[in-house]
Design a protein around this motif. Sequence first.
Motif, PDB file in Angstrom:
ATOM      1  N   ALA A 130       0.845  -1.187   0.000  1.00 38.94           N
ATOM      2  CA  ALA A 130       0.000   0.000   0.000  1.00 38.94           C
ATOM      3  C   ALA A 130       0.884   1.243   0.000  1.00 38.94           C
ATOM      4  N   THR A 131       0.430   2.286  -0.653  1.00 38.66           N
ATOM      5  CA  THR A 131       1.211   3.524  -0.708  1.00 38.66           C
ATOM      6  C   THR A 131       0.499   4.662   0.027  1.00 38.66           C
ATOM      7  N   GLY A 132      -0.663   5.082  -0.445  1.00 40.89           N
ATOM      8  CA  GLY A 132      -1.377   6.185   0.180  1.00 40.89           C
ATOM      9  C   GLY A 132      -1.956   5.815   1.537  1.00 40.89           C
ATOM     10  N   ALA A 133      -2.258   6.830   2.348  1.00 44.56           N
ATOM     11  CA  ALA A 133      -2.784   6.613   3.696  1.00 44.56           C
ATOM     12  C   ALA A 133      -4.108   5.854   3.662  1.00 44.56           C
ATOM     13  N   GLU A 134      -4.962   6.182   2.702  1.00 44.90           N
ATOM     14  CA  GLU A 134      -6.263   5.511   2.609  1.00 44.90           C
ATOM     15  C   GLU A 134      -6.087   4.025   2.278  1.00 44.90           C
ATOM     16  N   THR A 135      -5.165   3.721   1.371  1.00 43.32           N
ATOM     17  CA  THR A 135      -4.910   2.334   0.998  1.00 43.32           C
ATOM     18  C   THR A 135      -4.324   1.557   2.168  1.00 43.32           C
ATOM     19  N   ARG A 136      -3.422   2.196   2.924  1.00 42.34           N
ATOM     20  CA  ARG A 136      -2.816   1.528   4.086  1.00 42.34           C
ATOM     21  C   ARG A 136      -3.865   1.230   5.149  1.00 42.34           C
ATOM     22  N   ALA A 137      -4.777   2.175   5.375  1.00 43.09           N
ATOM     23  CA  ALA A 137      -5.830   1.963   6.372  1.00 43.09           C
ATOM     24  C   ALA A 137      -6.743   0.818   5.956  1.00 43.09           C
ATOM     25  N   ALA A 138      -7.084   0.770   4.671  1.00 40.67           N
ATOM     26  CA  ALA A 138      -7.937  -0.310   4.170  1.00 40.67           C
ATOM     27  C   ALA A 138      -7.224  -1.651   4.298  1.00 40.67           C
ATOM     28  N   PHE A 139      -5.926  -1.674   4.028  1.00 37.73           N
ATOM     29  CA  PHE A 139      -5.136  -2.904   4.160  1.00 37.73           C
ATOM     30  C   PHE A 139      -5.176  -3.409   5.594  1.00 37.73           C
ATOM     31  N   ALA A 140      -4.954  -2.517   6.537  1.00 40.44           N
ATOM     32  CA  ALA A 140      -4.936  -2.914   7.943  1.00 40.44           C
ATOM     33  C   ALA A 140      -6.292  -3.446   8.394  1.00 40.44           C
ATOM     34  N   ALA A 141      -7.367  -2.749   8.002  1.00 47.23           N
ATOM     35  CA  ALA A 141      -8.710  -3.172   8.402  1.00 47.23           C
ATOM     36  C   ALA A 141      -9.066  -4.518   7.786  1.00 47.23           C
ATOM     37  N   ARG A 142      -8.732  -4.690   6.508  1.00 50.01           N
ATOM     38  CA  ARG A 142      -9.015  -5.960   5.842  1.00 50.01           C
ATOM     39  C   ARG A 142      -8.228  -7.098   6.480  1.00 50.01           C
ATOM     40  N   GLY A 143      -6.982  -6.820   6.824  1.00 48.78           N
ATOM     41  CA  GLY A 143      -6.149  -7.851   7.439  1.00 48.78           C
ATOM     42  C   GLY A 143      -6.694  -8.304   8.782  1.00 48.78           C
ATOM     43  N   ARG A 144      -7.129  -7.359   9.585  1.00 53.76           N
ATOM     44  CA  ARG A 144      -7.694  -7.720  10.891  1.00 53.76           C
ATOM     45  C   ARG A 144      -8.936  -8.580  10.723  1.00 53.76           C
ATOM     46  N   ARG A 145      -9.792  -8.201   9.793  1.00 49.74           N
ATOM     47  CA  ARG A 145     -11.024  -8.957   9.554  1.00 49.74           C
ATOM     48  C   ARG A 145     -10.707 -10.343   9.008  1.00 49.74           C
ATOM     49  N   LEU A 146      -9.745 -10.424   8.086  1.00 52.34           N
ATOM     50  CA  LEU A 146      -9.371 -11.698   7.483  1.00 52.34           C
ATOM     51  C   LEU A 146      -8.835 -12.661   8.529  1.00 52.34           C
ATOM     52  N   VAL A 147      -7.919 -12.200   9.349  1.00 48.92           N
ATOM     53  CA  VAL A 147      -7.318 -13.057  10.376  1.00 48.92           C
ATOM     54  C   VAL A 147      -8.381 -13.494  11.384  1.00 48.92           C
ATOM     55  N   ALA A 148      -9.290 -12.592  11.742  1.00 46.84           N
ATOM     56  CA  ALA A 148     -10.349 -12.946  12.690  1.00 46.84           C
ATOM     57  C   ALA A 148     -11.241 -14.049  12.131  1.00 46.84           C
ATOM     58  N   LEU A 149     -11.609 -13.937  10.874  1.00 46.30           N
ATOM     59  CA  LEU A 149     -12.449 -14.962  10.253  1.00 46.30           C
ATOM     60  C   LEU A 149     -11.735 -16.315  10.213  1.00 46.30           C
ATOM     61  N   LEU A 150     -10.467 -16.294   9.869  1.00 47.37           N
ATOM     62  CA  LEU A 150      -9.711 -17.547   9.795  1.00 47.37           C
ATOM     63  C   LEU A 150      -9.512 -18.159  11.178  1.00 47.37           C
ATOM     64  N   ASP A 151      -9.291 -17.323  12.183  1.00 50.26           N
ATOM     65  CA  ASP A 151      -9.159 -17.831  13.553  1.00 50.26           C
ATOM     66  C   ASP A 151     -10.432 -18.520  14.016  1.00 50.26           C
ATOM     67  N   GLU A 152     -11.565 -18.062  13.480  1.00 44.78           N
ATOM     68  CA  GLU A 152     -12.862 -18.661  13.838  1.00 44.78           C
ATOM     69  C   GLU A 152     -13.226 -19.824  12.927  1.00 44.78           C
ATOM     70  N   GLY A 153     -12.334 -20.165  12.004  1.00 52.89           N
ATOM     71  CA  GLY A 153     -12.594 -21.280  11.098  1.00 52.89           C
ATOM     72  C   GLY A 153     -13.583 -20.965   9.993  1.00 52.89           C
ATOM     73  N   ARG A 154     -13.818 -19.702   9.730  1.00 50.72           N
ATOM     74  CA  ARG A 154     -14.820 -19.285   8.721  1.00 50.72           C
ATOM     75  C   ARG A 154     -14.114 -19.044   7.388  1.00 50.72           C
ATOM     76  N   ARG A 155     -13.642 -20.120   6.796  1.00 47.04           N
ATOM     77  CA  ARG A 155     -12.818 -20.019   5.594  1.00 47.04           C
ATOM     78  C   ARG A 155     -13.584 -19.463   4.394  1.00 47.04           C
ATOM     79  N   ASP A 156     -14.828 -19.871   4.240  1.00 46.00           N
ATOM     80  CA  ASP A 156     -15.608 -19.388   3.101  1.00 46.00           C
ATOM     81  C   ASP A 156     -15.749 -17.868   3.145  1.00 46.00           C
ATOM     82  N   GLU A 157     -16.022 -17.335   4.330  1.00 49.92           N
ATOM     83  CA  GLU A 157     -16.180 -15.890   4.456  1.00 49.92           C
ATOM     84  C   GLU A 157     -14.848 -15.179   4.243  1.00 49.92           C
ATOM     85  N   ALA A 158     -13.764 -15.767   4.749  1.00 50.30           N
ATOM     86  CA  ALA A 158     -12.442 -15.172   4.533  1.00 50.30           C
ATOM     87  C   ALA A 158     -12.099 -15.155   3.052  1.00 50.30           C
ATOM     88  N   LEU A 159     -12.444 -16.226   2.381  1.00 48.59           N
ATOM     89  CA  LEU A 159     -12.178 -16.319   0.947  1.00 48.59           C
ATOM     90  C   LEU A 159     -12.996 -15.287   0.184  1.00 48.59           C
TER      91      LEU A 159
END
Length: 269
Positions: A130-159
Amino acid sequence: MDEANSTLSRVRGRVTSADGTRIAYERYGDGPPVILVGGALGTAEAERPLAGLLASRFSVVAYDRRGRGGSGDTGPYAVGREIDDLAAVVDEVGGDVTVHGTSSGGALALAAAAAGLPIARLSVFEPPYATGAETRAAFAARGRRLVALLDEGRRDEALELFLSDAAAPEAPAGLRGSVRWPLLAEVAHTLAYDHAVLGDGVVPDALLGSVDAPVLVVDGGFSPAWTREAAQAVAAALPRGRHRTLTGQTQLVAPHVLAPVLEEFFVEE
């Protein structure tokens, strides 16, 4: 031990990484060695079209990153372990090795080069920093959500989350009922690995500054603006980096367009 397969003109084998994980690979052709590092959800099988085009001039090795295909998945995950996996493949291949990485596989290859792996030449296609501040913020938010879904075993939703961002918004709906979906869901847990490879998502200037090898950074002319900006920033941060845009190509770059560009770079003096 290698296992020859004349029908597909490939050789299959396995190497053992530093932590004991077995890493499966496929090798094509004969010539100077080239290793392909796949991106998110990618496997050695997915690299076959590009490998086949390069195999007329190179000995091309595509491998299953840990947790995918025929490779093991010793935990806990660490980026250093993935670098060790690539190091084991490099040791198996030997010689002056060239590496090409796609998307997050490109980020992994750059980290491996910075860590001192004996990579003589490196090319990457759209490492998704990510380069711009908006892109970096979106990356961080998406990453947190992705890891949370995978930790809960919700692979379809993560995908679904990953595909809706990485591809066209309608892509998950089109794939959900297809025969490919279960195969993708099977390796969806490795999306957390790719996120870890990218760190905080920001172009790692200090890390890139320690890469001694010549590096070609490629993007597609029709790719999203943020991926093209990231490619330019990565090339600028590399001591021996250069940037090239493939006119008319997207994030799903056509192998027959990419292959000659890579070949030209791989063989130049």
